[in-house]
Design a protein around this motif. Structure first.
Motif, short mmCIF file in Angstrom:
data_model
loop_
_atom_site.label_atom_id
_atom_site.label_comp_id
_atom_site.label_asym_id
_atom_site.label_seq_id
_atom_site.Cartn_x
_atom_site.Cartn_y
_atom_site.Cartn_z
N ARG A 134 -29.29 26.50 25.97
CA ARG A 134 -30.54 27.21 25.69
C ARG A 134 -31.64 26.78 26.64
O ARG A 134 -32.41 27.61 27.14
N SER A 135 -31.77 25.50 26.91
CA SER A 135 -32.76 25.02 27.88
C SER A 135 -32.43 25.52 29.28
O SER A 135 -33.31 25.89 30.07
N VAL A 183 -33.66 29.01 29.79
CA VAL A 183 -35.09 29.06 30.08
C VAL A 183 -35.36 28.73 31.54
O VAL A 183 -36.12 29.42 32.23
N THR A 239 -38.81 23.91 25.86
CA THR A 239 -37.74 22.96 26.19
C THR A 239 -38.09 21.53 25.78
O THR A 239 -37.29 20.62 25.98
N ASP A 268 -38.98 18.20 23.36
CA ASP A 268 -38.23 17.61 22.24
C ASP A 268 -38.94 17.83 20.91
O ASP A 268 -38.29 17.95 19.87
N ARG A 286 -41.70 23.26 20.47
CA ARG A 286 -40.69 24.29 20.64
C ARG A 286 -41.10 25.57 19.92
O ARG A 286 -40.94 26.67 20.45
N GLY A 302 -33.89 32.04 25.43
CA GLY A 302 -33.74 30.59 25.38
C GLY A 302 -34.81 29.91 24.56
O GLY A 302 -34.53 28.97 23.80
N ALA A 303 -36.08 30.40 24.66
CA ALA A 303 -37.18 29.79 23.90
C ALA A 303 -37.01 30.00 22.41
O ALA A 303 -37.23 29.08 21.59
N ARG A 328 -34.38 27.80 21.00
CA ARG A 328 -34.81 26.40 20.94
C ARG A 328 -35.81 26.13 19.83
O ARG A 328 -36.22 24.99 19.63
N SER A 352 -26.25 29.65 21.66
CA SER A 352 -26.03 29.61 23.11
C SER A 352 -25.30 30.86 23.58
O SER A 352 -25.64 31.46 24.60
#
Length: 560
Positions: A2-3, A6, A52, A54, A59, A103-104, A107, A120
């Motif tokens: 996923r990251s 992005v 992305t 932590d 997120r 992707g965002a 996440r 994913s």
């Protein structure tokens, strides 16, 4: 995964921004002044990178920002695709938006390992689907091309019989000769009038440029830009290149350069003003490009926008040279070379770019060598302001001769200027509003009197040659169109129940162009004053091509 989506999406956004020179960015600048698309892309990139992180709160904030900014960017891109205006970079940008947003969002929350895999896979599927869709629709409005060989037939100026007939399926707006035949502008919005196109009218079905083989009448290729109406088409003097102009929101123009034989797009360029397409030779297309305004001595007074000329090579669109007016002079951004076909805002000469330059109270007509932009000659182009301070005109009338050998400059009297050396000759009896239609080809420019064609003029001497006497009968110049070559006089006119073509004083050849439109004398006169007759006579390779702009559907006929 996923990251990585992005990061890949951000990279695609950067690639699309660098790749796109003329498509979506040019279109977006015209309608939003550039602020909205730039802001939405910057927010999208920032939000995607934030997603992305932590921290869960970061997120989630990144996901929300990416969805909002991605939606705005996607709307702009999809709108541009529907309008038919983007270049290939629009597809790259669309895929980048899908990757960053997907992707965002994936996440945004804590998920189990199984859901992690599902998310994913979903992101990957979204990116792949976006790539497939973008690749299939971005260039869809461009049209079709052909690789069939082109027959270089001779230009027909003395026809005898009808060879072929082609139904346009809608009204015809213009016809110009190109290599191997003609290019026809057809639309679906009803018959066209003689008044120049109004870019403020409501959106409707778009136009299409169709190339017809001159010998057989077979369509060779077609080209369109979605819902956009064609504002002007102009062939290069040699006929190998065709330039098509579409009006952008905000009165700019999208200019597409096509290979006249195959219809393949060579390049596109966005110009800041609808009238910023200045000149076409067999080597380059010159357009206006705005220059930054100089610092003003008064904080309350804003300096007007100034321009320079940029020449693009017709082969690949690469910049060949630039030219900036000398100190004390400026290029006028709203200069219109001509009010009629074969390109309302474009001139075409053989190897010299011609442009008027405003220098104080006077205008100077300048000829630039199309190989390097060097000044070949300069001649007076008429006063801008009289000694008593009266403004003469903001826009000069400059019209290219049909064979590309020079230009006509309206005035009292008008003048003809040789494109190669700048030799200027007055044309006695021809004033500012007495210039006739100047379609390209082996025809002479017409002289008008009270809106009526009365003669042609000889470019070598500047003399007006009276038209040959009309033969008895109902096929007269008043009700039709006229084309005069070195050897023949061609008249196309309505015959009550149909149309007819008369060559010199010979018999009338009946021609089926569909039912004639009913128009009154005032509309005919208006059409002549705008240098655009409702009837079209075009000597072209393979056939003399005839049609009318006031029938729907229109029929195009080739006579050989």
């Amino acid at each position: 995964m996923r990251s990585a989506a992005v990061v890949v999406g951000v990279g695609l956004l950067l690639v699309g921004t660098v790749l796109d020179r003329t498509g979506w960015w040019g279109w977006a600048r015209e309608i939003t002044d550039g602020a909205l698309p730039v802001a939405s892309l910057l927010v999208l990139v920032a939000a995607g990178l934030l997603a992305t992180a932590d921290a869960a709160s970061a997120r989630r904030a990144g996901a929300v920002g990416a969805v909002v900014a991605g939606a705005v960017t996607a709307v702009l891109l999809v709108r541009a695709v529907v309008d038919g205006l983007p270049g290939p970079a629009a597809g790259v940008l669309l895929v980048g938006v899908a990757a960053v947003v997907g992707g965002a969002v994936a996440r945004a929350g804590r998920v189990s390992r199984g859901r992690h895999r599902v998310g994913s896979v979903a992101v990957g599927a979204t990116v792949v689907a976006a790539a497939v869709v973008a690749g299939s629709v971005v260039d869809l409005p461009r049209g079709t091309t052909t690789d069939a060989p082109v027959t270089d037939a001779a230009v027909v100026t003395r026809p005898a019989a009808v060879r072929w007939s082609w139904s346009a399926g809608g009204p015809v707006a213009d016809v110009v000769p190109v290599r191997g035949g003609v290019a026809v502008v057809r639309g679906t919005g009803g018959p066209r009038t003689d008044v120049p196109f109004d870019d403020d009218e409501d959106d409707g079905p778009g136009d299409e440029v169709v190339a017809l083989d001159g010998t057989t009448g077979t369509p060779r290729w077609s080209f369109g830009h979605g819902r956009q109406r064609t504002d002007a088409v102009v062939p290069s003097p040699g006929g190998d290149t065709l330039v098509v102009s579409h009006v952008l929101p905000g009165r700019g123009a999208l200019v597409t350069v096509l290979d006249a034989a195959s219809g393949a797009t060579r390049f596109t360029v966005v110009v800041p003003t609808r009238r910023g397409v200045l000149h076409l030779t067999d080597r380059v297309l010159t357009v206006l490009e705005p220059l930054p305004a100089p610092p003003s001595s008064s904080a309350s007074r804003r300096e007007p926008t100034t321009y320079r000329l940029v020449a693009h090579r017709l082969a690949d669109g690469a910049q060949a040279w630039t030219w900036t007016p000398p100190p004390g002079c400026a290029l006028e951004g709203r200069w219109s070379p001509t009010l009629g076909p074969p390109g309302r805002w474009t001139l075409a000469t053989r190897d010299v770019g011609v442009t008027p330059v405003d220098c104080g109270p006077d205008r100077v007509l300048t000829g630039l060598d199309d190989r390097d932009g060097s000044v070949r000659w300069s001649v007076p182009g008429g006063p801008l302001v009289t000694p008593d301070g009266e403004v003469v005109t903001a826009e000069p009338d400059v019209t290219a001769l049909p064979d590309g050998s020079g230009v006509l400059v309206g005035g009292n009297p008008a003048r003809v200027v040789d494109a190669a050396g700048g030799a200027s000759r007055p044309v006695p009896g021809l004033g500012r509003f007495d210039l006739g239609a100047t379609r390209p080809g082996p025809v002479r420019a017409l002289a008008l009197s009270d809106g009526e064609p009365t003669g042609t003029f000889e470019a070598r001497t500047g003399a007006i040659v009276p038209l040959p006497s009309e033969a008895p009968g109902e096929c007269s110049t008043r009700e039709g169109a006229l084309a005069v070559t070195e050897a023949t006089t061609l008249r196309l006119c309505g015959l009550g129940s149909g149309f007819g073509l008369r060559v010199d004083a010979g018999p009338v050849l009946p021609v089926d162009l569909g039912p004639p439109a009913l128009v009154d004398d005032d509309s005919l006169r208006e059409g002549l004053l705008y240098r655009r007759s409702a009837y079209v006579v075009v000597p072209a390779p393979g056939a003399l091509v005839l049609t009318t702009t006031r029938t729907d559907p229109a029929t195009v006929v080739g006579v050989g």
